[in-house]
Design a protein around this motif. Structure first.
Motif, PDB file in Angstrom:
ATOM      1  N   ILE A  81       0.846  -1.203   0.000  1.00  0.00           N
ATOM      2  CA  ILE A  81       0.000   0.000   0.000  1.00  0.00           C
ATOM      3  C   ILE A  81       0.875   1.244   0.000  1.00  0.00           C
ATOM      4  O   ILE A  81       0.621   2.210  -0.722  1.00  0.00           O
ATOM      5  CB  ILE A  81      -0.951   0.000   1.215  1.00  0.00           C
ATOM      6  N   ALA A  82       1.930   1.231   0.823  1.00  0.00           N
ATOM      7  CA  ALA A  82       2.851   2.371   0.861  1.00  0.00           C
ATOM      8  C   ALA A  82       3.568   2.536  -0.480  1.00  0.00           C
ATOM      9  O   ALA A  82       3.801   3.665  -0.933  1.00  0.00           O
ATOM     10  CB  ALA A  82       3.863   2.189   1.985  1.00  0.00           C
ATOM     11  N   GLU A  83       3.899   1.430  -1.118  1.00  0.00           N
ATOM     12  CA  GLU A  83       4.547   1.502  -2.433  1.00  0.00           C
ATOM     13  C   GLU A  83       3.586   2.056  -3.476  1.00  0.00           C
ATOM     14  O   GLU A  83       3.971   2.843  -4.345  1.00  0.00           O
ATOM     15  CB  GLU A  83       5.056   0.117  -2.840  1.00  0.00           C
ATOM     16  N   LYS A  84       2.329   1.683  -3.386  1.00  0.00           N
ATOM     17  CA  LYS A  84       1.306   2.262  -4.256  1.00  0.00           C
ATOM     18  C   LYS A  84       1.248   3.776  -4.081  1.00  0.00           C
ATOM     19  O   LYS A  84       1.034   4.528  -5.040  1.00  0.00           O
ATOM     20  CB  LYS A  84      -0.060   1.637  -3.926  1.00  0.00           C
ATOM     21  N   GLY A  85       1.466   4.229  -2.829  1.00  0.00           N
ATOM     22  CA  GLY A  85       1.466   5.655  -2.537  1.00  0.00           C
ATOM     23  C   GLY A  85       2.791   6.336  -2.827  1.00  0.00           C
ATOM     24  O   GLY A  85       2.963   7.507  -2.486  1.00  0.00           O
ATOM     25  N   LYS A  86       3.739   5.601  -3.436  1.00  0.00           N
ATOM     26  CA  LYS A  86       5.054   6.139  -3.846  1.00  0.00           C
ATOM     27  C   LYS A  86       5.885   6.615  -2.666  1.00  0.00           C
ATOM     28  O   LYS A  86       6.697   7.539  -2.791  1.00  0.00           O
ATOM     29  CB  LYS A  86       4.896   7.280  -4.880  1.00  0.00           C
ATOM     30  N   PHE A  87       5.721   5.973  -1.505  1.00  0.00           N
ATOM     31  CA  PHE A  87       6.515   6.321  -0.337  1.00  0.00           C
ATOM     32  C   PHE A  87       7.991   6.066  -0.622  1.00  0.00           C
ATOM     33  O   PHE A  87       8.353   5.155  -1.367  1.00  0.00           O
ATOM     34  CB  PHE A  87       6.096   5.491   0.872  1.00  0.00           C
ATOM     35  N   ASP A  88       8.833   6.845   0.031  1.00  0.00           N
ATOM     36  CA  ASP A  88      10.269   6.644  -0.109  1.00  0.00           C
ATOM     37  C   ASP A  88      10.726   5.368   0.581  1.00  0.00           C
ATOM     38  O   ASP A  88      11.575   4.642   0.056  1.00  0.00           O
ATOM     39  CB  ASP A  88      11.025   7.844   0.496  1.00  0.00           C
ATOM     40  N   LEU A  95      -3.398   4.114   6.673  1.00  0.00           N
ATOM     41  CA  LEU A  95      -2.491   4.213   5.525  1.00  0.00           C
ATOM     42  C   LEU A  95      -3.282   4.208   4.220  1.00  0.00           C
ATOM     43  O   LEU A  95      -3.019   5.016   3.317  1.00  0.00           O
ATOM     44  CB  LEU A  95      -1.495   3.059   5.547  1.00  0.00           C
ATOM     45  N   GLU A  96      -4.247   3.319   4.101  1.00  0.00           N
ATOM     46  CA  GLU A  96      -5.066   3.260   2.882  1.00  0.00           C
ATOM     47  C   GLU A  96      -5.799   4.580   2.665  1.00  0.00           C
ATOM     48  O   GLU A  96      -5.831   5.102   1.539  1.00  0.00           O
ATOM     49  CB  GLU A  96      -6.070   2.102   2.985  1.00  0.00           C
ATOM     50  N   ASP A  97      -6.372   5.133   3.725  1.00  0.00           N
ATOM     51  CA  ASP A  97      -7.075   6.414   3.606  1.00  0.00           C
ATOM     52  C   ASP A  97      -6.119   7.518   3.148  1.00  0.00           C
ATOM     53  O   ASP A  97      -6.473   8.356   2.316  1.00  0.00           O
ATOM     54  CB  ASP A  97      -7.697   6.803   4.955  1.00  0.00           C
ATOM     55  N   PHE A  98      -4.918   7.514   3.708  1.00  0.00           N
ATOM     56  CA  PHE A  98      -3.931   8.539   3.360  1.00  0.00           C
ATOM     57  C   PHE A  98      -3.513   8.416   1.897  1.00  0.00           C
ATOM     58  O   PHE A  98      -3.449   9.418   1.166  1.00  0.00           O
ATOM     59  CB  PHE A  98      -2.714   8.408   4.279  1.00  0.00           C
ATOM     60  N   VAL A  99      -3.226   7.214   1.457  1.00  0.00           N
ATOM     61  CA  VAL A  99      -2.781   6.988   0.073  1.00  0.00           C
ATOM     62  C   VAL A  99      -3.889   7.338  -0.914  1.00  0.00           C
ATOM     63  O   VAL A  99      -3.642   7.952  -1.962  1.00  0.00           O
ATOM     64  CB  VAL A  99      -2.316   5.531  -0.108  1.00  0.00           C
TER      65      VAL A  99
END
Length: 448
Positions: free
Chosen positions: A45-52, A401-405
């Motif tokens: 999910i974080a990778e979907k959101g392009k997190f570093d 996290l899902e809501d944020f992304v």
């Protein structure tokens, strides 16, 4: 026109979330901290959101005061190895102690994972915060080293590790079958380090990775911690109570870089925040309050104890003025202790207020609100140079996290202050950090 600063984002990856009662929530997976598929899903999910980066913390001792997800979890190095196999772009950070590790072993482990992940690893260097001294008892020691003592060893430790990572020049391995040359003997180097604490010969038995060396992450805000960070860190995690304090620390830390020949762009500061997103502010507050309602007051105070000198809060009533509590000097996270003590005195907090007021996942602030409100506050912190980005310590995972992304990230992207896609493959490329030159190769050029 001045180019807008790009926000950097890191995910604090911890079981069902950072809130001490997260595991009790109906949507939570209580054993998520030891379910690798659940952790991989969160990293996706974080990778979907392009997190570093997805970051994994650690502790080397537990007790009845520990956060629930610290009681039962994987070794960080093993965990990020499994995450590396399940992701393709997001960086992966693991915590490891300079007080309770050996530099040769740790250098080899981290560089191995950096190869496995194709250059996506970061090492969160810690000297180990331990209010009770219990960690020492797990490592055949009588007591935990004093704060400044630990940082003296850490200064040597990181120099040894970085030197070991440079054992082989980038083009040392030739694999020349025709001439029977596996490697160039002139491009492998011994560390030959002898200090007050450490003595390491080298070389390391693994080559440099595609990003040269894993990224160095630190979190110390004490004077020794800041000095170590100014000399060696590339990312610093902070948890200041407000934007003004964060601005002050940001200026102080960046001002210490020049004497070490470093520029401000070579060190990124990430502020810890705990967003709770709602389509309306009322919905965000409802979600926040729902988690708060799951708190057992004295259970939460056990968690506070580790940051406040291992105080036994059970002997105090919840309405006791916290200033009446006997707080000893600490040998753990000193910056947290003194900041918390200042807040307690200034705001005249009661014992029952401590967890909700002092710890982000239980603190209602400007990051509990609508997607636009949260994006506005994040932009403000970066624009006003209180931080270069954020360590996102979501109270409840993976929900928050899902809501944020899904809802905040698109706003940041639309404003041009956050990437729409990864443009590189290594963590250094994500963070805008240069690949470090091999010190031995550089020395030969200088001497030549």
């Amino acid at each position: 026109m001045t180019k807008k600063r790009e926000i950097k984002l890191a995910l604090y990856l911890i079981g069902a979330g950072m809130h001490v009662a997260a595991w009790k929530h109906p949507s939570a997976q209580a054993n998520a901290s030891i379910d690798i598929k659940a952790l991989q899903k969160t990293a996706h999910i974080a990778e979907k959101g392009k997190f570093d980066i997805a970051f994994v913390a650690d502790s080397l001792a537990i007790n009845h005061e520990s956060h629930p997800h610290i009681l039962n979890r994987f070794d960080p190095l093993i965990q990020i190895t499994a995450l590396a196999a399940a992701t393709t772009k997001i960086g992966l950070g693991a915590t490891a102690s300079t007080t309770y590790s050996e530099p040769y072993v740790l250098a080899r482990q981290l560089m191995s994972i950096d190869h496995i992940s194709n250059g996506r690893v970061a090492w969160n260097l810690v000297t180990t915060a331990d209010a009770t001294g219990e960690t020492a008892l797990n490592f055949s020691r009588d007591k935990h080293w004093e704060h400044d003592h630990r940082y003296e060893r850490a200064e040597e430790f990181i120099d040894v590790v970085r030197s070991l990572w440079d054992s082989w020049e980038d083009d040392a391995f030739l694999y020349d079958r025709d001439n029977n040359i596996f490697y160039d003997r002139h491009k492998v180097h011994e560390t030959s380090f002898k200090g007050n604490y450490l003595s390491v010969k080298g070389p390391l038995n693994i080559a440099r990775s595609v990003q040269g060396q894993p990224v160095i992450v630190e979190a110390g805000a004490s004077k020794p911690g800041q000095q170590l960070a100014a000399r060696t860190a590339e990312v610093v995690f902070v948890h200041w109570d407000n934007i003004e304090k964060s601005k002050e620390h940001y200026r102080q830390l960046k001002a210490q870089l020049a004497p070490f020949g470093r520029t401000e762009e070579e060190l990124l500061v990430l502020q810890g925040i705990s967003p709770v997103v709602g389509d309306t502010e009322e919905e965000a507050i409802r979600k926040f309050n729902e988690l708060q309602s799951l708190i057992d007051p004295y259970e939460s105070l056990k968690f506070v104890s580790g940051y406040m000198g291992n105080v036994d809060f059970s002997k105090y009533s919840l309405d006791t003025p916290a200033i009446e509590v006997e707080f000893p000097e600490v040998n753990s996270i000193q910056s947290h202790f003194y900041e918390h003590l200042e807040i307690i005195k200034k705001e005249n907090l009661k014992v029952g207020d401590l967890y909700a007021r002092l710890f982000g996942p239980a603190k209602r602030d400007a990051f509990v609100g609508t997607p636009t409100q949260i994006a506005d506050e994040m932009e403000r912190w970066v624009t006003e140079r209180a931080a270069d980005g954020f360590m996102l310590q979501f109270p409840l995972l993976p929900r928050d996290l899902e809501d944020f992304v899904d809802k905040v990230v698109p706003i940041l992207q639309e404003r041009g202050i956050y990437r729409k896609d990864y443009t590189g493959t290594t963590l250094r490329e994500h963070l805008g950090l240069k690949k470090p030159l091999n010190r031995f190769a550089q020395s030969k050029v200088t001497e030549g």
